[in-house]
Design a protein around this motif. Structure first.
Motif, PDB file in Angstrom:
ATOM      1  N   MET A  49      38.067  54.432  45.676  1.00  0.00           N
ATOM      2  CA  MET A  49      37.752  53.043  44.800  1.00  0.00           C
ATOM      3  C   MET A  49      38.114  51.874  45.378  1.00  0.00           C
ATOM      4  SD  MET A  49      39.998  52.446  41.458  1.00  0.00           S
ATOM      5  CE  MET A  49      40.948  51.066  41.655  1.00  0.00           C
ATOM      6  N   THR A  50      37.508  50.625  45.662  1.00  0.00           N
ATOM      7  CA  THR A  50      37.900  49.804  46.030  1.00  0.00           C
ATOM      8  C   THR A  50      38.215  48.938  44.938  1.00  0.00           C
ATOM      9  OG1 THR A  50      35.298  48.757  45.970  1.00  0.00           O
ATOM     10  CG2 THR A  50      36.053  50.632  47.638  1.00  0.00           C
ATOM     11  N   VAL A  51      39.038  47.361  45.369  1.00  0.00           N
ATOM     12  CA  VAL A  51      39.582  46.618  44.811  1.00  0.00           C
ATOM     13  C   VAL A  51      38.920  45.192  45.005  1.00  0.00           C
ATOM     14  CG1 VAL A  51      41.823  45.485  44.223  1.00  0.00           C
ATOM     15  CG2 VAL A  51      41.220  47.578  44.497  1.00  0.00           C
ATOM     16  N   GLU A  52      38.576  44.644  44.299  1.00  0.00           N
ATOM     17  CA  GLU A  52      38.157  43.393  44.212  1.00  0.00           C
ATOM     18  C   GLU A  52      38.613  42.128  43.385  1.00  0.00           C
ATOM     19  OE1 GLU A  52      34.011  42.233  45.536  1.00  0.00           O
ATOM     20  OE2 GLU A  52      33.341  43.954  44.762  1.00  0.00           O
ATOM     21  N   SER A  53      38.621  41.243  43.397  1.00  0.00           N
ATOM     22  CA  SER A  53      38.722  39.858  42.243  1.00  0.00           C
ATOM     23  C   SER A  53      38.948  38.242  42.926  1.00  0.00           C
ATOM     24  CB  SER A  53      40.170  40.686  41.644  1.00  0.00           C
ATOM     25  OG  SER A  53      40.470  39.739  40.600  1.00  0.00           O
ATOM     26  N   GLY A  54      39.929  37.581  42.100  1.00  0.00           N
ATOM     27  CA  GLY A  54      39.178  36.578  41.998  1.00  0.00           C
ATOM     28  C   GLY A  54      40.649  36.155  42.971  1.00  0.00           C
ATOM     29  N   PRO A  55      40.636  34.504  42.581  1.00  0.00           N
ATOM     30  CA  PRO A  55      41.839  33.530  43.051  1.00  0.00           C
ATOM     31  C   PRO A  55      42.738  34.318  42.697  1.00  0.00           C
ATOM     32  CG  PRO A  55      40.476  32.515  41.962  1.00  0.00           C
ATOM     33  CD  PRO A  55      39.768  32.959  42.431  1.00  0.00           C
ATOM     34  N   ALA A  56      44.281  33.558  42.614  1.00  0.00           N
ATOM     35  CA  ALA A  56      45.401  34.023  41.725  1.00  0.00           C
ATOM     36  C   ALA A  56      45.412  32.355  41.591  1.00  0.00           C
ATOM     37  CB  ALA A  56      47.073  33.743  42.515  1.00  0.00           C
ATOM     38  N   PRO A  57      46.543  31.799  40.172  1.00  0.00           N
ATOM     39  CA  PRO A  57      46.913  31.345  39.666  1.00  0.00           C
ATOM     40  C   PRO A  57      47.563  29.496  40.740  1.00  0.00           C
ATOM     41  CG  PRO A  57      47.372  32.452  38.507  1.00  0.00           C
ATOM     42  CD  PRO A  57      47.294  33.357  39.281  1.00  0.00           C
ATOM     43  N   ARG A  58      47.449  28.837  40.731  1.00  0.00           N
ATOM     44  CA  ARG A  58      47.502  28.099  42.168  1.00  0.00           C
ATOM     45  C   ARG A  58      49.013  27.774  41.856  1.00  0.00           C
ATOM     46  NH1 ARG A  58      42.673  24.887  40.284  1.00  0.00           N
ATOM     47  NH2 ARG A  58      41.285  25.213  42.522  1.00  0.00           N
ATOM     48  N   ALA A  59      49.990  27.745  41.884  1.00  0.00           N
ATOM     49  CA  ALA A  59      50.920  27.479  41.159  1.00  0.00           C
ATOM     50  C   ALA A  59      51.999  29.403  42.232  1.00  0.00           C
ATOM     51  CB  ALA A  59      52.074  27.729  40.008  1.00  0.00           C
ATOM     52  N   GLN A  60      50.937  30.284  41.452  1.00  0.00           N
ATOM     53  CA  GLN A  60      52.052  31.688  41.730  1.00  0.00           C
ATOM     54  C   GLN A  60      51.522  31.507  43.470  1.00  0.00           C
ATOM     55  OE1 GLN A  60      50.232  34.419  39.831  1.00  0.00           O
ATOM     56  NE2 GLN A  60      50.250  36.284  40.958  1.00  0.00           N
ATOM     57  N   ALA A  61      50.128  30.834  43.646  1.00  0.00           N
ATOM     58  CA  ALA A  61      50.065  31.061  44.800  1.00  0.00           C
ATOM     59  C   ALA A  61      50.924  30.865  46.198  1.00  0.00           C
ATOM     60  CB  ALA A  61      48.073  30.721  45.237  1.00  0.00           C
ATOM     61  N   TRP A  62      50.472  29.018  45.741  1.00  0.00           N
ATOM     62  CA  TRP A  62      51.791  28.215  46.847  1.00  0.00           C
ATOM     63  C   TRP A  62      52.647  28.577  47.181  1.00  0.00           C
ATOM     64  CZ3 TRP A  62      48.840  26.156  50.211  1.00  0.00           C
ATOM     65  CH2 TRP A  62      47.696  26.144  49.634  1.00  0.00           C
ATOM     66  N   ARG A 101      45.782  42.977  47.307  1.00  0.00           N
ATOM     67  CA  ARG A 101      45.349  41.859  47.085  1.00  0.00           C
ATOM     68  C   ARG A 101      45.806  40.568  46.875  1.00  0.00           C
ATOM     69  NH1 ARG A 101      45.125  40.045  42.055  1.00  0.00           N
ATOM     70  NH2 ARG A 101      47.222  41.592  41.536  1.00  0.00           N
ATOM     71  N   LYS A 102      47.382  40.921  46.275  1.00  0.00           N
ATOM     72  CA  LYS A 102      47.662  39.591  45.607  1.00  0.00           C
ATOM     73  C   LYS A 102      47.941  38.319  47.204  1.00  0.00           C
ATOM     74  CE  LYS A 102      51.240  41.764  42.825  1.00  0.00           C
ATOM     75  NZ  LYS A 102      52.902  42.357  42.292  1.00  0.00           N
ATOM     76  N   TYR A 103      48.339  39.346  47.887  1.00  0.00           N
ATOM     77  CA  TYR A 103      47.864  38.390  49.188  1.00  0.00           C
ATOM     78  C   TYR A 103      46.428  37.867  49.933  1.00  0.00           C
ATOM     79  CZ  TYR A 103      46.020  37.440  53.600  1.00  0.00           C
ATOM     80  OH  TYR A 103      45.348  36.486  54.865  1.00  0.00           O
ATOM     81  N   ALA A 104      45.354  38.058  49.556  1.00  0.00           N
ATOM     82  CA  ALA A 104      43.788  38.382  48.992  1.00  0.00           C
ATOM     83  C   ALA A 104      43.855  37.010  48.138  1.00  0.00           C
ATOM     84  CB  ALA A 104      42.964  39.032  48.963  1.00  0.00           C
ATOM     85  N   ALA A 105      44.574  37.103  46.916  1.00  0.00           N
ATOM     86  CA  ALA A 105      44.292  35.866  45.970  1.00  0.00           C
ATOM     87  C   ALA A 105      45.104  34.640  46.424  1.00  0.00           C
ATOM     88  CB  ALA A 105      45.052  36.952  44.824  1.00  0.00           C
ATOM     89  N   ALA A 106      46.005  35.147  46.558  1.00  0.00           N
ATOM     90  CA  ALA A 106      46.822  33.647  47.142  1.00  0.00           C
ATOM     91  C   ALA A 106      46.062  32.744  47.827  1.00  0.00           C
ATOM     92  CB  ALA A 106      48.557  34.444  47.914  1.00  0.00           C
ATOM     93  N   LEU A 107      45.857  33.969  49.441  1.00  0.00           N
ATOM     94  CA  LEU A 107      44.984  32.962  51.093  1.00  0.00           C
ATOM     95  C   LEU A 107      43.440  33.030  49.633  1.00  0.00           C
ATOM     96  CD1 LEU A 107      44.179  33.324  52.755  1.00  0.00           C
ATOM     97  CD2 LEU A 107      42.826  35.653  52.863  1.00  0.00           C
ATOM     98  N   TRP A 108      43.030  33.319  49.360  1.00  0.00           N
ATOM     99  CA  TRP A 108      41.435  32.552  48.640  1.00  0.00           C
ATOM    100  C   TRP A 108      42.215  31.287  48.075  1.00  0.00           C
ATOM    101  CZ3 TRP A 108      37.869  35.455  45.721  1.00  0.00           C
ATOM    102  CH2 TRP A 108      37.240  34.695  45.096  1.00  0.00           C
ATOM    103  N   ARG A 109      43.292  30.596  47.760  1.00  0.00           N
ATOM    104  CA  ARG A 109      43.793  29.458  47.331  1.00  0.00           C
ATOM    105  C   ARG A 109      43.509  28.136  48.451  1.00  0.00           C
ATOM    106  NH1 ARG A 109      41.519  28.495  42.274  1.00  0.00           N
ATOM    107  NH2 ARG A 109      42.871  29.678  40.601  1.00  0.00           N
ATOM    108  N   VAL A 110      44.045  28.968  50.346  1.00  0.00           N
ATOM    109  CA  VAL A 110      44.203  28.160  51.057  1.00  0.00           C
ATOM    110  C   VAL A 110      43.054  27.650  51.987  1.00  0.00           C
ATOM    111  CG1 VAL A 110      44.893  28.744  53.528  1.00  0.00           C
ATOM    112  CG2 VAL A 110      46.538  29.216  51.618  1.00  0.00           C
TER     113      VAL A 110
END
Length: 187
Positions: free
Chosen positions: A1-14, A131-140
């Protein structure tokens, strides 16, 4: 199984990025961050028809209990020609933005591919941490990337070196899927 998704909420990501930078600084002081040369110069082929050269490798002193591979792709805005080499040199300064995230093990930094996208091929300890890292990285990345160009795929149960040695270990993609994230055997 693979996992993908979008960005984390901005405040949470930063907030996650700020915590990561603090942890990264401590790791750098303790000399827990390394720049191995083994994979530098290696050319990776992907199922979407692109190829990319590994220009840097970063690793920390961690053995994953729950290994997974994370592949991230993005296209930089306004970076053309010789500016790609400048980005490669400058990107070393971005190391504190990821090595301190919980579960980071290693990263292969891939130069812009034949379609202009950059990729990171990571090994992580824990797919949810990846996944949490990638979602936060998205905001950067969204600050410097072409809109719509950021993608990531988490592949649980795999080790980075395993998929480099045997790309067939990665899950097969649907026939119509060009699988930008899936490695192919070298020519």
């Amino acid at each position: 199984m693979t996992v993908e998704s979008g960005p984390a909420p901005r405040a949470q990501a930063w907030l996650a990025v700020a915590r990561c930078v603090a942890a990264s600084c401590a790791m750098l002081v303790r000399r827990q961050v390394h720049l191995p040369k083994h994979n530098v110069g290696r050319v990776l082929r992907f199922a979407d028809g692109s190829t990319a050269r590994v220009y840097r490798e970063t690793a920390v002193d961690r053995r994953p209990a729950e290994p997974c591979v994370l592949v991230v792709a993005f296209t930089l805005r306004l970076v053309r020609g010789r500016a790609h080499r400048l980005f490669e040199a400058e990107s070393l300064m971005n190391t504190p933005l990821f090595v301190g995230f919980p579960g980071f093990v290693s990263k292969l930094w891939c130069a812009h591919d034949t379609f202009g996208a950059y990729r990171g091929l990571y090994e992580w300890d824990g797919p949810e941490r990846a996944r949490k890292y990638a979602a936060a990285l998205w905001r950067v990345l969204e600050l410097v990337s072409v809109p719509g160009s950021i993608s990531y795929k988490v592949l649980p149960g795999l080790r980075r070196d395993e998929v480099l040695a045997n790309p067939a270990a990665m899950p097969a993609a649907a026939q119509a899927d060009h699988a930008w994230w899936r490695l192919l055997n070298p020519n």
